[in-house]
Design a protein around this motif. Structure first.
Motif, PDB file in Angstrom:
ATOM      1  N   LEU A  61       0.831  -1.204   0.000  1.00 51.54           N
ATOM      2  CA  LEU A  61       0.000   0.000   0.000  1.00 51.54           C
ATOM      3  C   LEU A  61       0.866   1.255   0.000  1.00 51.54           C
ATOM      4  N   ILE A  62       1.938   1.251   0.817  1.00 50.23           N
ATOM      5  CA  ILE A  62       2.851   2.396   0.872  1.00 50.23           C
ATOM      6  C   ILE A  62       3.499   2.628  -0.486  1.00 50.23           C
ATOM      7  N   LEU A  63       3.961   1.561  -1.104  1.00 47.73           N
ATOM      8  CA  LEU A  63       4.625   1.641  -2.411  1.00 47.73           C
ATOM      9  C   LEU A  63       3.665   2.210  -3.461  1.00 47.73           C
ATOM     10  N   LYS A  64       2.435   1.727  -3.431  1.00 49.49           N
ATOM     11  CA  LYS A  64       1.437   2.168  -4.400  1.00 49.49           C
ATOM     12  C   LYS A  64       1.071   3.641  -4.199  1.00 49.49           C
ATOM     13  N   LYS A  65       0.875   4.028  -2.951  1.00 48.54           N
ATOM     14  CA  LYS A  65       0.437   5.390  -2.650  1.00 48.54           C
ATOM     15  C   LYS A  65       1.515   6.426  -2.975  1.00 48.54           C
ATOM     16  N   THR A  66       2.764   6.113  -2.647  1.00 47.63           N
ATOM     17  CA  THR A  66       3.835   7.104  -2.840  1.00 47.63           C
ATOM     18  C   THR A  66       4.411   7.087  -4.256  1.00 47.63           C
ATOM     19  N   VAL A  67       4.762   5.916  -4.739  1.00 51.74           N
ATOM     20  CA  VAL A  67       5.436   5.810  -6.037  1.00 51.74           C
ATOM     21  C   VAL A  67       4.463   5.950  -7.209  1.00 51.74           C
ATOM     22  N   HIS A  68       3.297   5.348  -7.092  1.00 48.54           N
ATOM     23  CA  HIS A  68       2.346   5.357  -8.213  1.00 48.54           C
ATOM     24  C   HIS A  68       1.394   6.549  -8.198  1.00 48.54           C
TER      25      HIS A  68
ATOM     26  N   GLY B 274       1.935   9.367  -6.038  1.00 51.37           N
ATOM     27  CA  GLY B 274       2.635  10.588  -5.639  1.00 51.37           C
ATOM     28  C   GLY B 274       2.115  11.223  -4.370  1.00 51.37           C
ATOM     29  N   GLU B 275       1.532  10.412  -3.477  1.00 53.42           N
ATOM     30  CA  GLU B 275       0.983  10.930  -2.229  1.00 53.42           C
ATOM     31  C   GLU B 275       1.899  10.620  -1.048  1.00 53.42           C
ATOM     32  N   ILE B 276       1.703  11.351   0.033  1.00 51.11           N
ATOM     33  CA  ILE B 276       2.497  11.129   1.249  1.00 51.11           C
ATOM     34  C   ILE B 276       1.772  10.119   2.128  1.00 51.11           C
ATOM     35  N   PHE B 277       2.533   9.187   2.669  1.00 55.86           N
ATOM     36  CA  PHE B 277       1.972   8.190   3.583  1.00 55.86           C
ATOM     37  C   PHE B 277       2.535   8.429   4.971  1.00 55.86           C
ATOM     38  N   GLU B 278       1.660   8.366   5.991  1.00 55.81           N
ATOM     39  CA  GLU B 278       2.130   8.518   7.379  1.00 55.81           C
ATOM     40  C   GLU B 278       1.286   7.652   8.292  1.00 55.81           C
ATOM     41  N   ALA B 279       1.942   6.931   9.178  1.00 55.42           N
ATOM     42  CA  ALA B 279       1.219   6.067  10.117  1.00 55.42           C
ATOM     43  C   ALA B 279       2.134   5.636  11.251  1.00 55.42           C
ATOM     44  N   GLU B 280       1.509   5.320  12.390  1.00 60.20           N
ATOM     45  CA  GLU B 280       2.238   4.705  13.498  1.00 60.20           C
ATOM     46  C   GLU B 280       2.127   3.195  13.330  1.00 60.20           C
ATOM     47  N   LEU B 281       3.242   2.513  13.431  1.00 62.47           N
ATOM     48  CA  LEU B 281       3.241   1.066  13.246  1.00 62.47           C
ATOM     49  C   LEU B 281       4.406   0.425  13.982  1.00 62.47           C
ATOM     50  N   GLN B 282       4.469  -0.894  13.909  1.00 61.68           N
ATOM     51  CA  GLN B 282       5.552  -1.644  14.533  1.00 61.68           C
ATOM     52  C   GLN B 282       6.622  -1.951  13.486  1.00 61.68           C
ATOM     53  N   MET B 283       7.881  -1.687  13.842  1.00 59.67           N
ATOM     54  CA  MET B 283       8.995  -2.022  12.954  1.00 59.67           C
ATOM     55  C   MET B 283       9.958  -2.905  13.729  1.00 59.67           C
TER      56      MET B 283
ATOM     57  N   ALA C 142       6.886   2.960  15.922  1.00 55.56           N
ATOM     58  CA  ALA C 142       7.522   4.006  15.126  1.00 55.56           C
ATOM     59  C   ALA C 142       6.486   4.834  14.378  1.00 55.56           C
ATOM     60  N   LEU C 143       6.865   6.064  14.089  1.00 48.01           N
ATOM     61  CA  LEU C 143       6.076   6.917  13.209  1.00 48.01           C
ATOM     62  C   LEU C 143       6.784   6.925  11.865  1.00 48.01           C
ATOM     63  N   LEU C 144       6.121   6.397  10.854  1.00 43.87           N
ATOM     64  CA  LEU C 144       6.704   6.295   9.515  1.00 43.87           C
ATOM     65  C   LEU C 144       6.056   7.329   8.592  1.00 43.87           C
ATOM     66  N   THR C 145       6.884   8.152   7.957  1.00 36.96           N
ATOM     67  CA  THR C 145       6.411   9.118   6.963  1.00 36.96           C
ATOM     68  C   THR C 145       7.159   8.861   5.669  1.00 36.96           C
ATOM     69  N   VAL C 146       6.424   8.609   4.603  1.00 45.20           N
ATOM     70  CA  VAL C 146       7.047   8.296   3.307  1.00 45.20           C
ATOM     71  C   VAL C 146       6.603   9.324   2.272  1.00 45.20           C
ATOM     72  N   HIS C 147       7.587   9.946   1.623  1.00 44.49           N
ATOM     73  CA  HIS C 147       7.332  10.932   0.584  1.00 44.49           C
ATOM     74  C   HIS C 147       7.757  10.383  -0.776  1.00 44.49           C
ATOM     75  N   PRO C 148       7.056  10.762  -1.844  1.00 48.55           N
ATOM     76  CA  PRO C 148       7.537  10.382  -3.181  1.00 48.55           C
ATOM     77  C   PRO C 148       8.831  11.129  -3.488  1.00 48.55           C
ATOM     78  N   LEU C 149       9.778  10.448  -4.090  1.00 50.39           N
ATOM     79  CA  LEU C 149      11.063  11.044  -4.453  1.00 50.39           C
ATOM     80  C   LEU C 149      11.023  11.397  -5.940  1.00 50.39           C
ATOM     81  N   LYS C 150      11.265  12.685  -6.247  1.00 47.68           N
ATOM     82  CA  LYS C 150      11.150  13.153  -7.634  1.00 47.68           C
ATOM     83  C   LYS C 150      12.481  13.678  -8.164  1.00 47.68           C
TER      84      LYS C 150
END
Length: 211
Positions: free
Chosen positions: A63-70, A72-81, A91-99
């Motif tokens: 889902l993260i890969l699809k939302k950010t790479v495909h 171009g949206e930012i993903f943010e969530a608290e989860l277990q790593m 952890a708090l994970l924030t993923v931005h698309p890299l352009k």
């Protein structure tokens, strides 16, 4: 470059980037400290999904890969790593698309904040809050304090409240006589009836005589 030096110096956060397929291409010192893997152990050898716990590997990572790479949206969530040792951590994970310079999405950048200390503090505050509430339920409303003198007062208030006796309370102005009177009322059989506080010093002498 300056940007890479700044990213690498941000040791409080794990900052990494990956290509469109999710292969890691950068791994800063904060990531090394947080996860336990060095950049040599990570780059080209593991993927970001290896940092997730088992459930999130198959469900959340795609889902993260699809939302950010495909999209171009930012993903943010608290989860277990998980760390290299296998230890799980919040952890708090924030993923931005890299352009690139042409605004084309070429991958993603992930920022991770370790929430272990925050979660531990929240647990401690929750336990402390429960402890305070439990103690307060055994004490007298409106009165705050845990000294031996006040505990004696609490017991006296509860004891007197069970009787129908008239109670005389003496003390300097502002010492809380009215609060004690209200506390006695709250513990008495008349607790469901109004509590009336009257300033006797404000009543004219002639009125008292007529009563």
């Amino acid at each position: 470059c300056i940007r890479d030096r700044l990213i690498n110096s941000a040791t409080e956060y794990s900052i990494s980037s990956g290509d469109r397929e999710g292969n890691l291409i950068t791994w800063n010192q904060g990531a090394e400290r947080m996860f336990g893997w060095t950049s040599k152990e990570v780059l080209g050898k593991i993927t970001p999904k290896d940092l997730f716990v088992s459930d999130d590997k198959t469900k959340l990572y795609p889902l993260i890969l699809k939302k950010t790479v495909h999209f171009g949206e930012i993903f943010e969530a608290e989860l277990q790593m998980r760390r290299k040792s296998g230890e799980k951590f919040p952890a708090l994970l924030t993923v931005h698309p890299l352009k690139d310079m042409g605004n084309k999405i070429i991958g993603m950048t992930a920022i991770v904040k370790d929430l272990t200390e925050k979660k531990e503090m929240e647990k401690k505050l929750k336990r402390f809050s429960k402890q305070i509430k439990a103690e307060a339920s055994q004490e007298v409303p409106f009165l705050i304090g845990r000294s031996s003198e006040l505990k004696t007062v609490y017991e006296q208030v509860k004891k007197v409240a069970k009787t129908n006796l008239t109670v005389l309370m003496e003390g300097e102005s502002g010492t809380g006589k009215e609060l004690l009177a209200e506390a006695i009322h709250k513990f008495s059989s008349r607790r469901d009836k109004p509590f009336m506080a009257i300033d006797c010093g404000a009543i004219p002498e002639t009125l008292i005589e007529s009563e």
